[in-house]
Each structure stands twice: as structure tokens, then as C-alpha cells.
Write a protein that holds these residues in place. Structure first.
Motif, mmCIF file in Angstrom:
data_model
loop_
_atom_site.group_PDB
_atom_site.id
_atom_site.type_symbol
_atom_site.label_atom_id
_atom_site.label_comp_id
_atom_site.label_asym_id
_atom_site.label_seq_id
_atom_site.Cartn_x
_atom_site.Cartn_y
_atom_site.Cartn_z
ATOM 1 N N ILE A 186 56.490 49.973 3.909
ATOM 2 C CA ILE A 186 55.108 50.327 4.256
ATOM 3 C C ILE A 186 54.314 50.688 3.010
ATOM 4 O O ILE A 186 53.122 50.343 2.889
ATOM 5 C CB ILE A 186 55.084 51.491 5.265
ATOM 6 N N ALA A 187 54.933 51.364 2.059
ATOM 7 C CA ALA A 187 54.234 51.709 0.811
ATOM 8 C C ALA A 187 53.797 50.450 0.077
ATOM 9 O O ALA A 187 52.665 50.375 -0.443
ATOM 10 C CB ALA A 187 55.141 52.562 -0.075
ATOM 11 N N ARG A 188 54.665 49.445 0.033
ATOM 12 C CA ARG A 188 54.299 48.184 -0.628
ATOM 13 C C ARG A 188 53.209 47.454 0.154
ATOM 14 O O ARG A 188 52.303 46.848 -0.432
ATOM 15 C CB ARG A 188 55.543 47.290 -0.780
ATOM 16 N N LEU A 189 53.294 47.536 1.496
ATOM 17 C CA LEU A 189 52.271 46.907 2.337
ATOM 18 C C LEU A 189 50.903 47.535 2.075
ATOM 19 O O LEU A 189 49.901 46.823 1.935
ATOM 20 C CB LEU A 189 52.650 47.069 3.817
ATOM 21 N N ARG A 190 50.847 48.853 2.008
ATOM 22 C CA ARG A 190 49.580 49.541 1.796
ATOM 23 C C ARG A 190 49.007 49.252 0.412
ATOM 24 O O ARG A 190 47.791 49.154 0.242
ATOM 25 C CB ARG A 190 49.777 51.051 1.982
ATOM 26 N N ASP A 191 49.881 49.108 -0.568
ATOM 27 C CA ASP A 191 49.410 48.783 -1.921
ATOM 28 C C ASP A 191 48.800 47.387 -1.973
ATOM 29 O O ASP A 191 47.747 47.168 -2.594
ATOM 30 C CB ASP A 191 50.571 48.859 -2.927
ATOM 31 N N ALA A 192 49.461 46.435 -1.304
ATOM 32 C CA ALA A 192 49.013 45.037 -1.383
ATOM 33 C C ALA A 192 47.894 44.726 -0.393
ATOM 34 O O ALA A 192 47.033 43.884 -0.671
ATOM 35 C CB ALA A 192 50.206 44.104 -1.133
ATOM 36 N N TYR A 193 47.889 45.399 0.763
ATOM 37 C CA TYR A 193 46.910 45.081 1.816
ATOM 38 C C TYR A 193 46.339 46.391 2.380
ATOM 39 O O TYR A 193 46.702 46.816 3.493
ATOM 40 C CB TYR A 193 47.562 44.261 2.932
ATOM 41 N N PRO A 194 45.462 47.043 1.654
ATOM 42 C CA PRO A 194 44.940 48.352 2.091
ATOM 43 C C PRO A 194 44.135 48.299 3.384
ATOM 44 O O PRO A 194 43.919 49.349 4.009
ATOM 45 C CB PRO A 194 44.063 48.790 0.909
ATOM 46 N N SER A 195 43.684 47.108 3.796
ATOM 47 C CA SER A 195 42.897 47.007 5.032
ATOM 48 C C SER A 195 43.766 46.952 6.286
ATOM 49 O O SER A 195 43.263 47.011 7.395
ATOM 50 C CB SER A 195 41.991 45.765 4.989
ATOM 51 N N ILE A 196 45.095 46.816 6.098
ATOM 52 C CA ILE A 196 46.011 46.847 7.244
ATOM 53 C C ILE A 196 46.332 48.308 7.570
ATOM 54 O O ILE A 196 46.620 49.112 6.677
ATOM 55 C CB ILE A 196 47.308 46.072 6.949
ATOM 56 N N GLN A 197 46.263 48.641 8.849
ATOM 57 C CA GLN A 197 46.521 50.016 9.288
ATOM 58 C C GLN A 197 47.803 50.047 10.121
ATOM 59 O O GLN A 197 47.775 49.819 11.347
ATOM 60 C CB GLN A 197 45.349 50.522 10.127
ATOM 61 N N PRO A 198 48.945 50.312 9.480
ATOM 62 C CA PRO A 198 50.206 50.310 10.234
ATOM 63 C C PRO A 198 50.362 51.549 11.104
ATOM 64 O O PRO A 198 49.995 52.659 10.723
ATOM 65 C CB PRO A 198 51.269 50.288 9.128
ATOM 66 N N SER A 199 50.880 51.337 12.311
ATOM 67 C CA SER A 199 51.240 52.427 13.223
ATOM 68 C C SER A 199 52.725 52.278 13.517
ATOM 69 O O SER A 199 53.170 51.203 13.942
ATOM 70 C CB SER A 199 50.417 52.340 14.506
ATOM 71 N N ILE A 200 53.502 53.330 13.275
ATOM 72 C CA ILE A 200 54.955 53.228 13.313
ATOM 73 C C ILE A 200 55.530 53.965 14.520
ATOM 74 O O ILE A 200 55.166 55.110 14.792
ATOM 75 C CB ILE A 200 55.585 53.826 12.027
ATOM 76 N N THR A 201 56.423 53.295 15.230
ATOM 77 C CA THR A 201 57.196 53.921 16.311
ATOM 78 C C THR A 201 58.668 53.868 15.935
ATOM 79 O O THR A 201 59.192 52.788 15.641
ATOM 80 C CB THR A 201 56.992 53.181 17.650
ATOM 81 N N ILE A 202 59.326 55.036 15.908
ATOM 82 C CA ILE A 202 60.759 55.094 15.623
ATOM 83 C C ILE A 202 61.487 55.461 16.912
ATOM 84 O O ILE A 202 61.187 56.483 17.539
ATOM 85 C CB ILE A 202 61.078 56.144 14.532
ATOM 86 N N ALA A 203 62.423 54.624 17.318
ATOM 87 C CA ALA A 203 63.180 54.871 18.550
ATOM 88 C C ALA A 203 64.516 54.133 18.436
ATOM 89 O O ALA A 203 64.760 53.434 17.446
ATOM 90 C CB ALA A 203 62.394 54.388 19.772
#
Length: 292
Positions: A109-126
Motif C-alpha cells: 500500500i505504501a508503494r501504491l500511494r507513492d506511485a498513485y496518490p489519487s487512489i484511495q485504498p480501503s483495507i479489510t483484514i479478516a
């Protein structure tokens, strides 16, 4: 119809007409009217309600289940149309089982945010079972699970290997033994994850392959609680090396050297089979595949 379903789902989940009206920025009579129109369209009563409670009828339960899927599909359609007109952006609903989600996914996710700051990830852990359900019901764009999956309604792609080892406290008597077999562990207390977890499935496969069935097991729904319990000397556990990196470095947990280990399993990507994927999903999958 889409608005009626949206109102219905909100009322069911909040169990309150007033709260649903407030969240939907509607009046309470308008909410009641949408529910009545939906019941008329369905030709059935969907909610039992009085001043004290709101409860789904049997037919209401059927409508609620499918309404969640329909609304998920409708939202996905709008996102795809919007996405086709712009660069990778918008919400990205990601689900992951505990081992990958807690110890590997944050770095992706850190790499995703660096490369694509306009993407807003929402994470579900289960656990794996729950992630599969959420992807099937269109509540997640993509899931990452432990192990393989044979589910005809989902596309499964193994993308990385995960090594699992047996871990004990350095104070455990077995830590002083050079040659340990699985038979030696028959009478040990095993600390395991809950049914439905990929880590539990791996432990069960290990028991079957070794032809042992531990009599003493403690079950927890968290890798962190399991590690703390093993550190405290309560027993032994099978966990991913990824989940125990810090503890191994600190020397608070050590790996048992046993023939047949490490146990190697896959991390797998699961998605709904579809011709169209949002760009946000495509770029995220590219980053995941780079984990190999």
C-alpha cells in the motif's frame, strides 16, 4: 429501484428509520415511503417493525442479500465508466487474510500511494473464509488469501510463495534438543488460528501429513495473540516466517528445525471473473505480482 434498495439496506443495517433518514439526508416519511414502494414491487412484507425493533422477514432476508450484490454491481459500473475517462484514481476496496494483510500488505500500500496518490485504498483484514465471501458478494474489488482456492465463481491467481515454520519460545525445553520429530510434538500444546483461517488450514494439513492429532490445542483469532502466547511459553505454533520476522530478530521466538519444514503455501489473488477491471485494480495487481 436503486434508491429503494439503498434505503432498504441502510434501514436494515442501522435498524432505525430515523438514523437511516439522517445518514441518507432524507426525511423519515420519505424513507418509509421507499420501503413501502419496495415491498409493493416485491409483493411481500420485508420488515417486521414496531416502536422497539426492526427485524427482517424471511423474504426481507432474501432481498437484503441480493440488494447488497446489486448495489455493489451498480457502484462498480459507475466506477468503471468514471475510471475509463481518467487516470487510475478513486476508491479501491482491498481485503486480505491476516498474515498477508498485517505483515506484507502495508508495504504494498505504501508503494501504491507513492506511485498513485489519487487512489484511495480501503483495507479489510479478516480470515480467508470471510474475504472469499466479501469478494463473491461484490463488497471487495480484490482479495488476497492464504493457500489455494477452488471456487468456480471467483478467479484465483497464486502470485507469491509463503514459508511456514514451527515456532517456540527459547525457554521451551524443545529449544535445547537438536533432533525433533513431529511425533515428539504429539503431546505438546498447539496454539492455532480459528477454523476458516488459511493458517489453520495449513496446520491441519501438517497434522494429516505427519499422522498426528494433538490432544491439547488453544485457538485464537489473531496472529499477534498467538505469538504472545508462544513467547509466554504456553505452547508451540505454525506461522508464516513473514509474521515472525521481528520476533526472530529479537530472539523472543525461535524456529524448530524439523524434516519436512518449511511448509510452503501460496498467497493467492481472488477477484470476480470480469472482462473489465478499474485501472486502480490493475495497477494494484501489478504491484502485488512484483512481490514474487
Amino acid at each position: 429501484m436503486e434508491q429503494q434498495l439503498d434505503v432498504f439496506v441502510k434501514v436494515v443495517e442501522l435498524k432505525n428509520f430515523s438514523l437511516a433518514a439522517k445518514e441518507l439526508h432524507m426525511t423519515q416519511p420519505a424513507v418509509s415511503q421507499h420501503i413501502q414502494m419496495l415491498e409493493r414491487d416485491m409483493g411481500a412484507k420485508l420488515l417486521e417493525r414496531n416502536n422497539k425493533f426492526i427485524r427482517l422477514t424471511h423474504t426481507g432476508d432474501i432481498v437484503y442479500y441480493h440488494a447488497k450484490e446489486i448495489l455493489g454491481l451498480y457502484s462498480r459500473m459507475k466506477d468503471l465508466v468514471e475510471d475509463a475517462m481518467h487516470e487510475a484514481r478513486g476508491k479501491l476496496l482491498i481485503g486480505a487474510s491476516y498474515t498477508f494483510g498485517e505483515y506484507i500488505l502495508p508495504h504494498v500500500i505504501a508503494r501504491l500511494r507513492d506511485a498513485y496518490p489519487s487512489i484511495q485504498p480501503s483495507i479489510t483484514i479478516a480470515n480467508t473464509q470471510e474475504i472469499v465471501h466479501l469478494v463473491k458478494s461484490y463488497q471487495l474489488d480484490v482479495g488476497i488469501i492464504e493457500g489455494d482456492l477452488h471456487e468456480p465463481k471467483l478467479h484465483t491467481e497464486p502470485f507469491a510463495k509463503d514459508e511456514m515454520l514451527l515456532f517456540i519460545s527459547p525457554k521451551h525445553p524443545l529449544s535445547q534438543k537438536r533432533n525433533v520429530s513431529m511425533r515428539d510434538l504429539q503431546d505438546e500444546t498447539w496454539i492455532v488460528r480459528e477454523i476458516g483461517s488459511g493458517t489453520r488450514e495449513a496446520a491441519e494439513k501438517l497434522f494429516d501429513a505427519s499422522q498426528i492429532r494433538p490432544e491439547h490445542m488453544m485457538e485464537f483469532g489473531s496472529n499477534q495473540v498467538i505469538k504472545e502466547s508462544v513467547e509466554a511459553g504456553l505452547g508451540i505454533t505454525l506461522l508464516s516466517k513473514s509474521a515472525v520476522r521481528k520476533e526472530q530478530k529479537l530472539g523472543t521466538l525461535i524456529a524448530l528445525q524439523i524434516d519436512g519444514l518449511p511448509l510452503v503455501r501460496n498467497f493467492s489473488i481472488i477477484t470476480k471473473p470480469t472482462k473489465f477491471q478499474p485501472r486502480s485494480v490493475d495497477v494494484f495487481l501489478q504491484l502485488l505480482r512484483a512481490e514474487q
